[in-house]
Structure formats: C-alpha cells, structure tokens
Scaffold this motif. Structure first.
Motif, PDB file in Angstrom:
ATOM      1  N   ARG A 191       0.827  -1.203   0.000  1.00 52.45           N
ATOM      2  CA  ARG A 191       0.000   0.000   0.000  1.00 52.45           C
ATOM      3  C   ARG A 191       0.863   1.256   0.000  1.00 52.45           C
ATOM      4  O   ARG A 191       1.991   1.261   0.452  1.00 52.45           O
ATOM      5  CB  ARG A 191      -0.907   0.029   1.230  1.00 52.45           C
ATOM      6  CG  ARG A 191      -2.063  -0.926   1.187  1.00 52.45           C
ATOM      7  CD  ARG A 191      -2.883  -0.866   2.466  1.00 52.45           C
ATOM      8  NE  ARG A 191      -3.421   0.456   2.717  1.00 52.45           N
ATOM      9  CZ  ARG A 191      -3.057   1.240   3.724  1.00 52.45           C
ATOM     10  NH1 ARG A 191      -2.128   0.845   4.572  1.00 52.45           N
ATOM     11  NH2 ARG A 191      -3.608   2.422   3.883  1.00 52.45           N
ATOM     12  N   ARG A 224       4.547   1.448  -1.248  1.00 50.83           N
ATOM     13  CA  ARG A 224       5.614   0.717  -0.577  1.00 50.83           C
ATOM     14  C   ARG A 224       5.957  -0.563  -1.343  1.00 50.83           C
ATOM     15  O   ARG A 224       5.210  -1.017  -2.207  1.00 50.83           O
ATOM     16  CB  ARG A 224       5.200   0.361   0.845  1.00 50.83           C
ATOM     17  CG  ARG A 224       4.904   1.576   1.721  1.00 50.83           C
ATOM     18  CD  ARG A 224       4.542   1.139   3.124  1.00 50.83           C
ATOM     19  NE  ARG A 224       4.193   2.297   3.937  1.00 50.83           N
ATOM     20  CZ  ARG A 224       3.039   2.453   4.560  1.00 50.83           C
ATOM     21  NH1 ARG A 224       2.122   1.510   4.478  1.00 50.83           N
ATOM     22  NH2 ARG A 224       2.795   3.524   5.280  1.00 50.83           N
ATOM     23  N   ASP A 264      -4.857  -5.412   6.500  1.00 50.39           N
ATOM     24  CA  ASP A 264      -3.791  -6.302   6.995  1.00 50.39           C
ATOM     25  C   ASP A 264      -4.382  -7.561   7.616  1.00 50.39           C
ATOM     26  O   ASP A 264      -5.334  -7.495   8.406  1.00 50.39           O
ATOM     27  CB  ASP A 264      -2.923  -5.588   8.034  1.00 50.39           C
ATOM     28  CG  ASP A 264      -2.022  -4.534   7.423  1.00 50.39           C
ATOM     29  OD1 ASP A 264      -1.879  -4.539   6.185  1.00 50.39           O
ATOM     30  OD2 ASP A 264      -1.488  -3.701   8.178  1.00 50.39           O
ATOM     31  N   LYS A 280       1.912  -9.263  11.368  1.00 48.45           N
ATOM     32  CA  LYS A 280       1.313  -9.235  10.033  1.00 48.45           C
ATOM     33  C   LYS A 280       1.619 -10.509   9.256  1.00 48.45           C
ATOM     34  O   LYS A 280       2.762 -10.830   8.970  1.00 48.45           O
ATOM     35  CB  LYS A 280       1.810  -8.011   9.257  1.00 48.45           C
ATOM     36  CG  LYS A 280       1.129  -7.829   7.902  1.00 48.45           C
ATOM     37  CD  LYS A 280       1.459  -6.473   7.309  1.00 48.45           C
ATOM     38  CE  LYS A 280       0.837  -6.293   5.935  1.00 48.45           C
ATOM     39  NZ  LYS A 280       1.067  -4.941   5.390  1.00 48.45           N
ATOM     40  N   SER A 303      -2.766   9.426   8.376  1.00 50.58           N
ATOM     41  CA  SER A 303      -3.469   9.541   7.098  1.00 50.58           C
ATOM     42  C   SER A 303      -2.882  10.720   6.332  1.00 50.58           C
ATOM     43  O   SER A 303      -3.159  11.883   6.643  1.00 50.58           O
ATOM     44  CB  SER A 303      -4.961   9.756   7.337  1.00 50.58           C
ATOM     45  OG  SER A 303      -5.667   9.846   6.119  1.00 50.58           O
ATOM     46  N   THR A 333      -2.178  13.102  11.553  1.00 51.91           N
ATOM     47  CA  THR A 333      -2.151  12.021  12.533  1.00 51.91           C
ATOM     48  C   THR A 333      -3.272  12.244  13.542  1.00 51.91           C
ATOM     49  O   THR A 333      -3.445  13.349  14.054  1.00 51.91           O
ATOM     50  CB  THR A 333      -0.791  11.976  13.259  1.00 51.91           C
ATOM     51  OG1 THR A 333       0.247  11.750  12.312  1.00 51.91           O
ATOM     52  CG2 THR A 333      -0.775  10.838  14.276  1.00 51.91           C
ATOM     53  N   ASP A 390      -2.588   4.467   7.898  1.00 51.09           N
ATOM     54  CA  ASP A 390      -1.933   3.398   8.649  1.00 51.09           C
ATOM     55  C   ASP A 390      -2.393   3.449  10.099  1.00 51.09           C
ATOM     56  O   ASP A 390      -2.391   4.513  10.723  1.00 51.09           O
ATOM     57  CB  ASP A 390      -0.410   3.557   8.594  1.00 51.09           C
ATOM     58  CG  ASP A 390       0.153   3.163   7.244  1.00 51.09           C
ATOM     59  OD1 ASP A 390      -0.353   2.190   6.660  1.00 51.09           O
ATOM     60  OD2 ASP A 390       1.081   3.837   6.773  1.00 51.09           O
ATOM     61  N   PHE A 440      -1.934   2.196  14.017  1.00 48.81           N
ATOM     62  CA  PHE A 440      -0.994   1.670  15.005  1.00 48.81           C
ATOM     63  C   PHE A 440      -1.738   1.484  16.320  1.00 48.81           C
ATOM     64  O   PHE A 440      -2.399   2.409  16.801  1.00 48.81           O
ATOM     65  CB  PHE A 440       0.185   2.625  15.198  1.00 48.81           C
ATOM     66  CG  PHE A 440       0.960   2.895  13.942  1.00 48.81           C
ATOM     67  CD1 PHE A 440       2.000   2.058  13.562  1.00 48.81           C
ATOM     68  CD2 PHE A 440       0.625   3.966  13.118  1.00 48.81           C
ATOM     69  CE1 PHE A 440       2.704   2.297  12.386  1.00 48.81           C
ATOM     70  CE2 PHE A 440       1.324   4.209  11.948  1.00 48.81           C
ATOM     71  CZ  PHE A 440       2.362   3.372  11.578  1.00 48.81           C
TER      72      PHE A 440
END
Length: 328
Positions: A120, A123, A178, A185, A289, A293, A323, A325
C-alpha cells in the motif's frame, strides 16, 4: 494435459494404467511416459509399475494442476503462473486492460517470486522466493468507484476465512487490509482499479501471504512485525511444509462466495462479517493519514468501509485511508 493426468490420479485411490491414460487423453503411451517424467521434474512423487501403471504418492506444496481441480467457480478458472515476475498486480492490470481470454473476470496471476512486489501507499512488498503466496485476481464488479473499499473488505474477509478454515490459525483483520495473527502481520491486500465516473471498469486484488517463510529470512525491520503460517503452526507442533495450493484454493473459493454477496447488494452482511474478524475495533489507536495524525478509539466502520475514530474531544472522525498503530 498435466491437469488431466492429475485429475485421473485424484479419481482413483491407486494405480492408473498407462493404457487408460493414453485412451482418455488421446495420446500415445510414450507421450504419457514423457508427461509423467515432466511431472516428476516438477516435484510430483509418482510410483511406476510395469504391470499396474502409475500411482501418485505426493504432490508438491504448490501445484497449478491441482489448484485448477480444487477451484469451484469463476475465480481461478483461468490461472497464469510465472516462476518470477516484477509484480503480479502489474501484469494483472495489463491483462485486464487488454481484455480477451486472459483478462476476464476471475483470472488469477500467481508468481513464485516477485522482484518489485507492491504494498500500500507505494511501498515495496518483500517477496521471498518459492515459499509464500503472491497472487492477483482480476474482477469486473460493476459497482460505483465510491464502493471500491468494499472490494478490499470482501477480499480481507475471504483471505481470513480461508486461512482459518485451511490451517486453524485465528487470523484477524486490521483496518483497512492487513491480515494479522498474534499482533503480527501475516499478509496484506492491495486493490488497484480502472474506473470512469459512475462505475469500476475492472479492479485487481493483490494478495500477499507469508506461508512457508522462516522469519529469519526477512530483513530485521520486517522480522520484528511479520508472521508466517509455518511459524504459527510450528509453535503448535506441526513441522511439515504447508500446502500453498490448498490455501490459494480456499481463498479463491471464499472470494467466489463473498463476491456474490457484494454484487447482490449485501453491503451490511460484508460489514458485519468484517467486524467479527476485526482486530481494530474497540482499541485505542493512532492513525496516520497522509500528513495528518489522529489518535482515539477505533469505534466502528461505516457502510463504505471508512474507519470511524472517537477523538479525545468526543467528536467523531471518518478516515478513508491510512496506517493504523495499536496503542493498547
């Protein structure tokens, strides 16, 4: 031709005579012998008897021929396999653009190795050779572009259910794409598409899953957060190599099931199934995003698959991409 021979082996629990193979496939017994020799070179263990014929003892852990037998619908009806590719998604996008036989709905591109695997947000997906699943599926969903996230949700559900059913591993989904086990992962999904204003012309669902890779083979930064099917099952005392064929077949058959739910308007059914498998909802998270953040509680996802974050202020924030976390 190879598929026909494997299918005959699967039909009989024992020897298949060279004469029967010759008759059913319409080739000479000398040609059958050459096909058997080629299958052995591909990793099939086949016993030969002058009096009885041939018997399949063991298939390799990945077999295109066996995979074609195991798939039950449109997904996997056409399978294109390469030992090495830059990226399965790149080739699948090219095939979908060209159309024709290889660009039809449900066509699957599989590689034993990727040289430029895609993750994504631009990457790179680290792709060890001959041990993991690297595949891309062409779909022609006839849904609106605003519903594209549902394709990823549908794919994540399919992969999680398939791995659970074929291995017993309790895979969960971290928003948005994910595949997780024990907070590490196991795999991921990348959806790319071509669309006009009111419909998706085609999409390519890229799926990467760590199956038979040892974590020691990954770079340190990947090793710290990665999981593999083999490593998870090894902890439970299972020491044999895992069949990628069986996992891929399970994924394709689950995609067949959940794609039908999607195109029949089963949006709520998809969202509810995703929630059952989620490792994100109810957790305190940080979401990156773009340049922004946000922190808060991952409260829900909406009907379009957007993450709904409860901010410290009490307000709600919808996030379409980013992403996640886990903070606790």
């Amino acid at each position: 031709m190879f598929e026909g021979i494997i299918r005959m082996f699967k039909e009989k629990d024992g020897f298949v005579s060279g004469e029967e193979m010759s008759r059913r496939l319409g080739i000479t017994r000398a040609a059958i012998w050459k096909k058997i020799k080629a299958l052995r070179e591909r990793g099939y263990e086949i016993e030969g008897s002058t009096a009885k014929g041939y018997r399949l003892i063991k298939t390799p852990e990945f077999s295109v021929e066996e995979l074609k037998i195991l798939v039950k619908g449109d997904f996997g009806k056409e399978i294109i396999f390469h030992e090495s590719l830059d990226s399965t998604n790149t080739l699948a996008m090219e095939l979908a653009e060209k159309g024709g036989h290889h660009g039809t709905h449900g066509t699957v591109v599989i590689a034993d190795r990727q040289l430029k695997g895609k993750g994504r947000l631009g990457r790179t997906w680290f792709s060890l050779p001959q041990c993991n699943i690297y595949m891309s599926v062409i779909v022609r969903p006839e849904i609106e572009p605003k519903d594209a996230t549902l394709l990823t949700i549908m794919s994540a559900i399919s992969c999680a259910r398939a791995i659970r059913n074929s291995t017993g591993i309790e895979v969960k989904i971290k928003w948005p794409n994910d595949l997780m086990v024990s907070e590490r992962k196991l795999g991921g999904i990348l959806t790319e598409m071509k669309s006009d204003q009111d419909r998706i012309i085609f999409a390519v669902i890229g799926i990467g899953i760590n199956v038979n890779s040892s974590l020691d083979a990954f770079p340190p930064e990947v090793r710290a957060v990665a999981a593999s099917v083999m490593e998870e099952l090894r902890e439970k005392g299972y020491s044999q190599e895992i069949s990628r064929t069986l996992i891929i077949a399970a994924i394709l058959n689950e995609l067949e099931r959940w794609f039908k739910v999607l195109i029949k308007g089963g949006r709520i059914q998809l969202i509810n199934e995703w929630k059952k498998l989620s490792s994100t909802l109810g957790r305190k998270v940080k979401v990156v995003s773009g340049k922004d953040t946000f922190s808060g509680i991952a409260e829900d996802i909406d009907d379009e698959g957007m993450l709904i974050l409860r901010l410290p202020s009490g307000g709600l924030k919808k996030i379409s991409a980013g992403d996640v976390f886990m903070l606790r």
